[in-house]
Write a protein that holds these residues in place. Structure first.
Motif, PDB file in Angstrom:
ATOM      1  N   HIS B 521    -111.172  -4.260  27.122  1.00 15.61           N
ATOM      2  CA  HIS B 521    -112.168  -3.182  27.828  1.00 15.61           C
ATOM      3  C   HIS B 521    -113.635  -3.760  28.293  1.00 15.61           C
ATOM      4  O   HIS B 521    -114.320  -3.534  28.492  1.00 15.61           O
ATOM      5  CB  HIS B 521    -113.125  -2.574  26.356  1.00 15.61           C
ATOM      6  N   ASP B 522    -112.752  -3.890  29.703  1.00 15.91           N
ATOM      7  CA  ASP B 522    -113.755  -4.833  31.293  1.00 15.91           C
ATOM      8  C   ASP B 522    -114.419  -4.170  31.722  1.00 15.91           C
ATOM      9  O   ASP B 522    -113.675  -2.785  31.405  1.00 15.91           O
ATOM     10  CB  ASP B 522    -112.720  -6.582  31.279  1.00 15.91           C
ATOM     11  N   SER B 523    -115.108  -4.049  32.390  1.00 14.64           N
ATOM     12  CA  SER B 523    -115.578  -3.094  33.655  1.00 14.64           C
ATOM     13  C   SER B 523    -116.510  -1.938  32.703  1.00 14.64           C
ATOM     14  O   SER B 523    -116.367  -1.732  31.513  1.00 14.64           O
ATOM     15  CB  SER B 523    -114.881  -2.531  34.624  1.00 14.64           C
ATOM     16  N   ILE B 524    -116.735  -1.089  33.867  1.00 14.75           N
ATOM     17  CA  ILE B 524    -117.690   0.287  33.353  1.00 14.75           C
ATOM     18  C   ILE B 524    -116.528   1.058  32.587  1.00 14.75           C
ATOM     19  O   ILE B 524    -116.964   2.513  31.823  1.00 14.75           O
ATOM     20  CB  ILE B 524    -118.211   1.032  34.136  1.00 14.75           C
ATOM     21  N   GLY B 525    -115.108   0.635  33.098  1.00 14.84           N
ATOM     22  CA  GLY B 525    -114.203   1.566  32.557  1.00 14.84           C
ATOM     23  C   GLY B 525    -113.952   2.298  30.781  1.00 14.84           C
ATOM     24  O   GLY B 525    -113.554   3.017  30.135  1.00 14.84           O
ATOM     25  N   ALA B 526    -114.551   1.155  30.117  1.00 18.60           N
ATOM     26  CA  ALA B 526    -115.020   0.678  28.466  1.00 18.60           C
ATOM     27  C   ALA B 526    -115.470   2.710  28.204  1.00 18.60           C
ATOM     28  O   ALA B 526    -115.535   2.768  27.337  1.00 18.60           O
ATOM     29  CB  ALA B 526    -116.585  -0.118  28.239  1.00 18.60           C
ATOM     30  N   GLY B 527    -116.265   2.931  29.133  1.00 16.03           N
ATOM     31  CA  GLY B 527    -116.402   4.297  29.412  1.00 16.03           C
ATOM     32  C   GLY B 527    -117.790   4.652  28.232  1.00 16.03           C
ATOM     33  O   GLY B 527    -119.104   4.374  28.226  1.00 16.03           O
ATOM     34  N   GLU B 528    -117.254   5.771  27.306  1.00 17.30           N
ATOM     35  CA  GLU B 528    -118.093   6.322  26.279  1.00 17.30           C
ATOM     36  C   GLU B 528    -119.124   5.580  25.448  1.00 17.30           C
ATOM     37  O   GLU B 528    -119.718   5.849  25.382  1.00 17.30           O
ATOM     38  CB  GLU B 528    -118.054   7.464  25.592  1.00 17.30           C
ATOM     39  N   ASP B 529    -118.702   3.858  25.125  1.00 22.70           N
ATOM     40  CA  ASP B 529    -119.234   3.915  23.952  1.00 22.70           C
ATOM     41  C   ASP B 529    -120.461   3.251  24.961  1.00 22.70           C
ATOM     42  O   ASP B 529    -121.043   2.333  24.114  1.00 22.70           O
ATOM     43  CB  ASP B 529    -118.052   1.836  23.677  1.00 22.70           C
ATOM     44  N   GLY B 530    -120.677   3.285  25.619  1.00 23.78           N
ATOM     45  CA  GLY B 530    -122.057   3.142  26.627  1.00 23.78           C
ATOM     46  C   GLY B 530    -122.706   1.395  27.404  1.00 23.78           C
ATOM     47  O   GLY B 530    -121.428   0.389  26.975  1.00 23.78           O
TER      48      GLY B 530
END
Lengths: 736, 736
Positions: B521-530
């Motif tokens: 879950h690196d980068s902003i690609g972790a997405g909806e987790d915020g």
């Protein structure tokens, strides 16, 4: 996969542990706690079938919300339905239409991934911002959604951003400390102007995470009887059942940590039992924080009840339909909230306004009775510092070499003593950080007089956090979030150990909370403590962290500038990084006003060959090196003091060019015993650390790593020559 | 200041807690534990006056050592004298002249600031490297001192570097796990080739620090009966008495966490009582780890006994003289060790060699009886992986978009399954990190079958650490330090939560321990987790951390390269940073061998106008942007894949120039949704994050922050134009 037997317990089976280890069971023990007059409405006044309808409605709302976009965390929120009702309908004192009412109860969702639990409760209880449309935006493409994946402080009804586990419970401890402290300071007999309670829900993670353990241990020590933790004990984590990784006796551990423990056996349906337990939390006769162990069932009512799979993914269309069917609901209807349920929540906003009015009236009477105190209280509520705070910073400092950790005290000692806004804490480094003032009081329970040290008082503004750096920073976030600038928390430890605290420092930065961190023993000057204590790479993190201002002031004058900036800065935390060892003072060169611009010219020179950059404990190095370069190498060096990357980055390009003059072809060399990462933006070469430090007393360690005037001058002269000869390509940073 | 009554207790007053809560007192309960045959020599065979002389001699040695240069931590080490004697003389099985004997007992000084305690014991028990001259070098100017301010792993007799509090106890848990695992794997009836015990001394800090709390909770869960913790309970921390900050019931808390607890009332002089308690630790019939609560007195025997001031500064000349006088010693003599004391320790080296010989003989018999197993065991002891490990990595991968966290499993699934060297763990993210293999066994007590999940086994190589990131990394350090490459620990969690683990990751890097961290879950690609879960600034820390190799592989092919490098890398930990979301594969472009060089040319182009740099989840971005730039803007862009800063930094300048071509005047632009800090060294501009992330599903978040092919191409075209026009000065990094 295991399934726990759902919804089968009777509704009043509450088990209580009291502090001497004996246990009382059943309704009788609980009912004594139900104080009708103090509660909004006793759940027993509500038809139990109606309560069931409310619970069903809540669970299905969560299930539908996760289903709509095929994402989300439904299980926890569904399992927590009953204590949601108990809290928002029956226990908490808050005002949805005056969401920022000062004396409101605070609720913290430390298991932040169950955010839908909070969003749905905010919607149902009538918060204006949380419209139906907003509620439906959970996991949508809307960037303006008030329902992000974890609760965020920016949004109405959310006290603090949570999500990283263990942070919320620590913040809650900070909120409870804030209440205790403000109450001890401002309340008078008959005038409880501050008496709100802090409620915090946690999952298994907060009991396992180190920072959570620190928080629970410290809250027990402080006897925060205004804090109630509701443990959503669903026995499930992502990997499966909790006993895969944790088999401790939670209740016994909590008791050992100084908490009172209450069990709620049926956390799924027993709203009445939960309310009884929660009311116990508010009982002012208690002398400990309260831990309510609520046995719940993740994803209850669905086919995946009690299973880890219900944690982080929607339950599935068929499962949701089956849930509806089992409840006797129309399986085709989505997002249905029966009128009876709407009505159930209807009275909450008006009730809230009543609380606010009562409190406003109290404040009027208080102002009459205690006009001066009330004026101070109002200033504090408004976040006002005494207008003369800046004048308390000395205009000059002794010229002798001074450890900048001692400069700190010269700069803010008087401010701390005279401005009660500041609550100053340390993680067991009082003798090292020099942050006390004459006759300071210690924040500790009034009935505690430690073997060594002063009697405790909740009026105290000096906080001994123990050897708990992480929770120190997280508690500081809670203190800061109680109300803007009503309390300005100061934390302190060795700079290296702000790595322990980093997740909480980050959360403060993310939330733009006003906390000031004092980091001593920075650079390799930490000396004989060795590489474990020499933070060669840590500045890179704090220089990269948005909103945080990491400052390395170079002498007492710059320490004054750093504090002035930190106290004024409104958009996040600051970290003032100071030295263990005595460093030369540079009167006439350093300028406190320069700190707020991030960097400034310390020494200008005509026809410069090179710019030398330094900061903090090593600010005097380039001054000596420039002299040496001029005398021995005929190299003309100008010197820039560079205390803060963020502040300089935010300056206009014109100012940046004026300070660095690299666009004129003058190369810049930074001197700092940290690794170079981050400096490459501002310099063409660096005398930086290439690896970890070494255990050597301060006077030897700089030499060991080549930080001698002669050595640096020689290296820099060589670099300047190569640069002029074009041997260094554009953007090639040279490690000297 | 408080003074605890020194040296007044009788010598055998030991108080025992047993697990059902009842308590047994006194000598009788203890003596049953003294098993004469298993101990080196019972203390009762030594004249008690002689023992007192040994203790006095030890204390004065410490006092003199701190006095010589006016620095150091004397108090703790002095207070711990008695259990030092109990451990080194009477309890531990070790061999000073074969310091690396595989089956030696391990001792960890988790209260590392009391390092003199360990140094003096190493000297007295005859470690060859710890000469008298070396012992005297504590806090001297010698860079080659074996007596740094905290114990360091490089030095003979030191198992792991300690100092940052809470780390050592966590490492000790790792060592005990290693023993359990190797024993379960290799021991056979009558052939206990691995059965060493781990002893760990802690102070109050390890009980307060979050990571220590995690360690103690998890060790109790694992029922590590081969671990004994000796709590140096002197009730003093830097700030004063412990009760200033911690009033929990420590013994009760430890019991709740699954430990057996023994009290030693007189930890100052009762060597016999301590030995009895320690021997209990080694009793194989016990089923829990043992916690020995040793009441000691900091700085005992001196005028500042029991006071915080004796913690971190020399006692003072007069105090030391008074100590000597009180003991009836010559006050003028310094560094005096009476012959009787020397003689007391004399037999230790020979005894050690006897242990080694017995074990060697056992190994010979074991080899005869179990030749195959013995061969494997010897390979493991030698740190050898099966020679064909590299061939287990697939030579190609599916071309469909793949989350790189899933690529991990394709790359190392077979290696993990077939190479027992790897112990793979996760902090409660098994479903997210994809690191299991068919029929994997779980490391858990054999008598534990969790409600969900498999029956435990100490043979298991999959470790569920619980929601305890910090101790996961610290335990991994212990596993790695048991013996070089005998166990290669893998940890895993979300990249963001490696900030929780950072202090332990750092300790592993400082010690060059071979641990592989898998960060998903690196980068902003972790997405909806915020934003709480989007690690925008964390890479800066790990790119700055010496010895650590932080890698962001860009597709499955590069994941293969990253793992090959990580498994081969011998000088520290690696961190493989992977994506939550599916990312395009770039077959024909990416090259696994390129990863080990840090960066390489992905797409070359004639007469390039610009170089685009990217890594990890965003590696496909510059490929699309380059196409767009060519098609729409007539800008020729070459593309560089840049998975690892450290590896590229270590390349020769010629290779760096070949890859980046900035010296030819071609500007470089990095595309990475982290803050730019660190990239300025390699690029002239960047499409980077300027602040924290946002909660939006993956497909929307990149767009939200401007990571669209069109948008980036436009920004880069503008930059290239300005660069050519000379509007961008040398070294001026432009944030696009």
């Amino acid at each position: 996969m295991p399934k726990r037997k759902a919804e089968s317990n009777t509704m009043t089976d509450v088990q209580m542990h009291n502090t001497n280890g004996s246990t009382a069971y059943g309704k009788a023990a609980v009912n004594g706690l139900l104080k009708e007059e103090s509660k909004p409405a006793a759940p027993k006044q509500t038809n139990r079938d109606d309560l069931q309808l409310v619970l069903q409605s809540f669970r299905l709302l969560i299930a539908d919300l996760c289903q709509q976009f095929g994402m989300g965390h439904p299980g926890g929120a569904i399992g927590m339905a009953a204590f949601g009702v108990a809290l928002w309908k029956y226990t908490m004192r808050y005002a949805p239409h005056s969401a920022d009412w000062f004396n409101r109860d605070r609720f913290i969702l430390s298991n932040g991934h169950t955010c839908l639990f909070q969003y749905a409760n905010l919607y149902l209880s009538g918060y204006k911002a949380m419209t139906w449309e907003q509620l439906l935006s959970y996991h949508s493409e809307r960037p303006d959604s008030l329902c992000p994946g974890h609760p965020e402080i920016e949004h109405e009804g959310i006290e603090l951003t949570t999500g990283p586990l263990g942070q919320g419970i620590s913040n809650a401890v900070g909120l409870a400390i804030a209440t205790k402290h403000l109450a001890a300071t401002f309340n008078r007999p008959g005038f409880e102007v501050v008496n709100n309670h802090t409620w915090c829900s946690i999952g298994d993670a907060c009991l396992q995470e180190g920072v959570g353990c620190e928080a629970l241990s410290y809250a027990g020590h402080l006897k925060l009887n205004n804090l109630t933790v509701i443990y959503d004990n669903n026995q499930i984590t992502c990997d499966g059942s909790v006993d895969l990784t944790n088999t401790e006796d939670v209740n016994k551990k909590m008791e050992a940590c100084g908490w009172e423990v209450v069990d709620v056996v049926d956390g799924v349906n027993d709203v009445e039992g939960i309310v009884a337990a929660l009311e116990k939390g508010r009982d002012p006769k208690r002398t400990k924080p309260l831990f309510i162990n609520v046995r719940s069932i993740i994803g209850v009512g669905s086919a995946v009840a009690g299973q880890a799979v219900s944690h982080g993914a929607p339950l599935g269309k068929d499962n949701v339909a089956a849930m509806k069917k089992a409840y006797g609901w129309d399986t085709e209807k989505v997002f249905h909230i029966p009128d009876k349920v709407k009505k159930f929540y209807e009275d909450i906003p008006a009730r809230g306004e009543k609380y606010v009015k009562e409190w406003n009236d109290l404040l009027v009477r208080y102002t009459k009775e205690y006009p001066d105190l009330a004026a101070t209280f109002k200033d504090r509520m408004a976040g006002k510092l005494p207008s003369n705070w800046a004048s308390m910073i000395p205009s000059s400092f002794p010229a002798d070499p001074t450890p900048s950790r001692k400069s700190n005290n010269m700069v803010v000692g008087k401010i701390f003593a005279e401005c009660p806004t500041f609550m100053v804490g340390t993680a067991d480094l009082t003798p090292s950080v020099n942050m006390t003032w004459p006759n300071y009081e210690i924040f500790n329970p009034p009935d505690l007089t430690p073997i060594s040290g002063k009697k405790g008082s909740y009026k105290g503004r000096y906080i001994h956090y123990g050897i708990r750096e992480h929770v120190m920073a997280a508690i500081a976030n809670g203190l800061a979030a109680y109300a803007p600038r009503t309390i300005i928390p100061i934390t302190s430890t060795f700079f290296m150990f702000y790595l322990y605290a980093a997740p909480a420092v980050r959360m403060g930065a993310l939330q733009k909370l006003k906390v000031i961190h004092v980091a001593t023993h920075d650079s390799i000057g930490a000396g004989e403590d060795g590489p474990t204590h020499q933070p060669v790479e840590l500045a890179a993190l704090y220089r990269a962290m948005p909103h945080l201002e990491y400052m390395r002031p170079g002498d007492s004058e710059e320490v004054a500038g750093a504090w002035a900036r930190a106290i004024e800065y409104a958009d996040g935390p600051s970290m003032i990084s100071v030295s263990r060892h005595a460093i030369p003072q540079l009167p006439g060169l350093t300028r406190r006003a320069g700190v707020a611009r991030g960097a400034y010219v310390l020494q200008e020179v005509e026809d410069a060959d090179v710019t030398l950059i330094a900061a903090g404990a090593e600010l005097s190095f380039p001054v000596s090196v420039a002299r040496q370069l001029a005398e021995t190498h005929r190299v003309k060096a100008r010197v820039v003091s560079f205390p803060c990357h963020k502040l300089f980055r935010e300056q206009p390009v014109a100012y940046q060019r004026e300070v660095l003059r690299r666009h004129e072809g003058i190369p810049a060399v930074v001197i700092e015993p940290y690794v170079s990462l981050g400096w490459e933006r501002w310099a063409d070469a660096g005398v930086n650390m290439k690896g970890y430090g070494h255990s050597l007393p301060g006077k030897y360690i700089y030499e060991h790593f080549g930080y001698t005037t002669e050595g640096m001058a020689e290296g820099i002269e060589g670099f300047v020559r190569e640069f002029k000869e074009g041997k260094v390509g554009r953007g090639e940073f040279v490690e000297l």
